[in-house]
Design a protein around this motif. Structure first.
Motif, mmCIF file in Angstrom:
data_model
loop_
_atom_site.group_PDB
_atom_site.id
_atom_site.type_symbol
_atom_site.label_atom_id
_atom_site.label_comp_id
_atom_site.label_asym_id
_atom_site.label_seq_id
_atom_site.Cartn_x
_atom_site.Cartn_y
_atom_site.Cartn_z
ATOM 1 N N GLU A 3 0.821 -1.205 0.000
ATOM 2 C CA GLU A 3 0.000 0.000 0.000
ATOM 3 C C GLU A 3 0.856 1.257 0.000
ATOM 4 N N ILE A 6 2.379 1.779 -3.453
ATOM 5 C CA ILE A 6 1.378 2.287 -4.391
ATOM 6 C C ILE A 6 1.170 3.784 -4.182
ATOM 7 N N ARG A 7 1.105 4.195 -2.918
ATOM 8 C CA ARG A 7 0.927 5.611 -2.613
ATOM 9 C C ARG A 7 2.115 6.433 -3.098
ATOM 10 N N ALA A 9 4.204 5.687 -5.523
ATOM 11 C CA ALA A 9 4.191 5.730 -6.983
ATOM 12 C C ALA A 9 3.156 6.720 -7.500
ATOM 13 N N SER A 10 1.996 6.768 -6.842
ATOM 14 C CA SER A 10 0.944 7.698 -7.247
ATOM 15 C C SER A 10 1.370 9.138 -7.038
ATOM 16 N N GLU A 11 1.993 9.426 -5.903
ATOM 17 C CA GLU A 11 2.448 10.781 -5.620
ATOM 18 C C GLU A 11 3.577 11.185 -6.559
ATOM 19 N N ALA A 13 4.000 10.128 -9.583
ATOM 20 C CA ALA A 13 3.419 10.364 -10.906
ATOM 21 C C ALA A 13 2.830 11.764 -11.010
ATOM 22 N N ILE A 14 2.225 12.241 -9.935
ATOM 23 C CA ILE A 14 1.638 13.581 -9.935
ATOM 24 C C ILE A 14 2.732 14.637 -10.065
#
Length: 234
Positions: A3, A6-7, A9-11, A13-14
């Motif tokens: 988890e 994933i967080r 990687a998401s941040e 990407a932004i």
């Protein structure tokens, strides 16, 4: 752990999208940017690092009549850009050399190419360059200054501040164009904004919403591969 990854990687990407989508936009819509948004961008940009937290930046945010007065003062000065005197600081070398000469030419030819301007159409090139001085029709034009008593380290800090502005703008759906072209016209800009003599005009910057209908905004620059400029040492 999954988890968390994933967080992260998401941040990432932004952030990466804000950085990689930043580019110099040269045609803007007239839609105004509200002052709260401008203030938020500048406030977050001011988190840029600076030696001993000196924060060497000073920003003049212009809109409407004042922005127009800056444009008029420069365009009516009778001083062509190629004759403008870089007497406060030198942005470019006196003579370009490789690999910088090739990159510079590719940038110019690429931009003029999408605009349909030929290599001998000097008047059209000048007209396009003069669009700098109307901030490419952006509703917001910023002028940046630095105290002339500060040294090169503070100029490095300034660059990080400017980048922060551009990335923060992208995070809000806005675009920018940093513009060194304003620096030689400090004599025209100073009286409009009442800039003290101890401040050097570093550059300008257009801020607003991109006009996607204009061909100049189709132009994209490339970047050299890491292998050309990175050394990994162990």
């Amino acid at each position: 752990m999954l988890e968390k990854n994933i967080r992260i990687a998401s941040e990432a990407a932004i952030v990466d999208e804000a950085i990689t989508s930043r580019r110099s936009v040269r045609a803007f819509l007239p839609d105004m940017v509200d002052e709260d948004t401008i203030r938020a961008i500048l406030a977050v940009a001011a988190r840029a690092p600076s030696g001993t937290n000196m924060q060497p930046w000073r920003v003049y945010v212009t809109k409407g009549e004042v922005k127009q007065r800056i444009s008029d003062a420069i365009l009516n000065s009778g001083i062509r850009a190629e004759k403008a005197e870089w007497d406060e600081y030198r942005y470019y070398p006196d003579q370009f050399f490789e690999p910088y000469l090739t990159r510079r030419r590719a940038n110019g030819f690429g931009l003029y190419g999408v605009l349909g301007i030929g290599r001998r159409e000097v008047d059209k090139m000048r007209a396009q360059h003069d669009r700098n001085f109307v901030f490419f029709d952006a509703p917001v034009g910023m002028i940046f200054t630095i105290d002339r008593r500060l040294n090169q380290g503070s100029w490095i800090d300034y660059g990080m501040f400017l980048q922060n502005i551009m990335v923060a703008a992208r995070g809000r759906g806005l675009h920018t164009c940093p513009q060194a072209a304003f620096a030689p016209y400090h004599r025209q800009i100073r009286p409009v904004l009442d800039i003290p003599d101890e401040e050097i005009v570093v550059c300008g910057m257009a801020l607003g919403y991109e006009d996607t209908s204009k061909p100049e905004n189709e132009f994209r620059t490339d970047r050299a591969p890491l292998e050309d400029w990175v050394t990994f040492a162990e």
